[in-house]
Design a protein around this motif. Structure first.
Motif: not given
Ligand code: MG
Ligand code: GDP
Ligand code: IMO
Length: 425
Positions: A295, A12, A39-40, A301
């Motif tokens: 994401t 991330d 997850g981008h 986080r």
């Molecule tokens: Mg990510």
């Protein structure tokens, strides 16, 4: 030109944003490991795209490839293709025939195993680990099998009984293994994806021979690597740059650049040691400011100060030729800003992380203070226009890591990026 890009921390870091930017100068963007645990995020023209499997060069219309080192959930990929194409984004996507397929039983096993663990890893529950187990055990279903119903049936007959037993032994529902509607759905997706099945190694090698530019997209980050990360709190793939060559079938001498993406502070989602974690209000402030929520899973986080001790190890693990520093804007208004420059471990001062995860968990950070800055930097376009203390911070990180920071990101948008030198064409 062949460039590999990886995350330098715990994932991330903003890889999606940087890959999207770099994609302008590349012909092919290829994912080399991981699965839909990734997850981008790419933000273009005020629109946010969250990509799990489709490489982050999608918005520039590049040739997109999924390499055989990826573990692929066909449902997730199909939904992602549909969602992007429904927005008018045409995808020129190829998937290697040998790509490991995440089957519903991998997801079942992932969930059951995590539930049974006393000390959790915090997996994304996407079946990643168990799909890789099957690759190494040589009991995998591959992309090519989804386009061949007889082959899939034969494989499931061979693999199925052991999977059913494993699931039943853990108290799960073994019927998931050969549940006909799942198999039909997978075969249907296989039929729809058939024309996209390719040989990724061959495509990349030919492209490089023809002097095209190829960008290898890493998922997760250095400390989630299954060998070099904080075992057992890691993912099940090889996340460092060297793995791109092995996973894609490209020789190491072909590599020109290795770009590390590194956040101006540090975050981690899931369990495991993180020496500079801030469990106080400041950590909460970073999370809210930075939008630090997973994401993929939406989990909060964990946030903390930049850890240059881990950073140095990441430089060693990846051999970075340059770094992209993200989320500098999130630190605006925080004064002082701390950088972890060493650890205290059992009464001794060390400047490099211990190899053992248990020892890393005992490390206490030693900080250096840097003055902060005030005033919004999210619209700054040129490096010289950043406040002096912000530039000092960037340059101190550069000194500590021994690698040039060639881009500084000051917001999620494509345009919110300061290049210190013109990007290579
Ligand atoms: Mg990510
Ligand atoms: P990835 O997994 O490495 O691609 O990163 P994620 O997309 O999971 O998380 C990074 C988050 O930070 C995303 O929401 C991005 O849109 C956002 N982001 C990226 N760069 C910046 C930046 O420089 N500043 C801010 N404020 N947000 C950023
Ligand atoms: P991107 O590519 C952050 C973490 C999970 C968990 C551990 C193992 O977006 O940076 P897994 O499901 O892989 O078996 O979970 O790894 N993890 C990530 N953390 N970013 C990611 O991907 C991650 N992919 C997995 O939270 O701690």
């Amino acid at each position: 030109m062949f460039t590999i890009l990886t995350g330098a921390q715990f994932g991330d870091e903003g890889k999606g944003k940087i890959i999207d930017l770099l994609a302008e100068n590349y012909d092919i963007v290829v994912r080399f490991q991981g699965g839909d645990n990734a997850g981008h995020t790419v933000v273009v023209g005020g629109r946010t795209y969250k990509l799990h499997l489709v490489p982050s060069g999608a918005l520039y219309g590049r040739r997109l490839l999924i390499g055989p080192g990826v573990v692929l959930n066909p449902r997730v990929l199909w939904n992602e293709i549909q969602a992007l194409e429904s927005e008018g984004i045409k995808l020129d996507l190829g998937i290697d025939a040998k790509t490991t397929i995440i089957m519903p039983y991998h997801i079942e096993l992932d969930g059951l195993r995590e539930k049974a663990r006393k000390e959790k890893i915090g997996t994304t529950n996407r079946g990643i680990g168990f799909a890789y187990v099957d690759k190494i055990a040589r009991e995998e279903v591959q992309m090519g099998d989804l386009t061949d119903p007889a082959m899939l049936e034969a494989k499931l007959n061979e693999i199925g009984p052991a999977k059913e037993k494993a699931i039943a032994d853990m108290g799960g529902d073994p019927t998931v293994v050969r549940y006909a509607p799942f198999i039909d759905e997978y075969l249907e997706i296989g039929k729809r994806l058939k024309d996209r099945v390719t040989d990724v190694s061959r495509e990349i090698n030919i492209a490089l021979m023809e002097e095209h530019n190829v960008l290898a997209e890493g998922a997760q980050g250095a400390f989630l690597d299954v060998i070099h990360g904080t075992q057992k709190f890691v993912t099940s793939s090889f996340t460092t740059a060297g793995s791109a060559c092995a996973n894609l079938g490209v020789g190491p001498v072909m590599v020109d650049n290795v770009v590390g993406v590194i956040k101006a502070y540090i975050t981690r989602v899931g369990e495991g040691p993180m020496p500079t974690e801030l469990k106080d209000e400041l950590g909460t402030k970073m999370r809210e400011r930075g939008g630090e929520y997973g994401t993929t899973t939406g989990r909060a986080r964990r946030c903390g100060w930049f850890d240059a001790v881990l950073g140095l190890k990441s430089v060693y693990l990846n051999g970075y030729t340059e770094l992209a520093l993200t989320k500098l804007d999130v630190l605006t208004g925080i004064d002082p800003i701390k950088i972890c420059v060493g650890y205290e471990l059992d009464g001794e001062t060390i400047g490099y992380p211990p190899e053992s995860t248990i020892q890393l968990a005992r490390c206490k950070p030693i900080y250096e203070n840097m003055p902060g800055w005030t005033g919004d930097i999210s619209a700054v376009e040129s490096y010289d226009d950043l406040p002096e203390t912000a530039r000092d911070y960037v340059e101190r990180l550069e000194d500590l890591l021994g690698v040039d920071i060639s881009a500084v990101s000051v917001g999620a948008g494509r345009e919110q990026t300061i290049f210190r030198e013109a990007p290579e064409k």
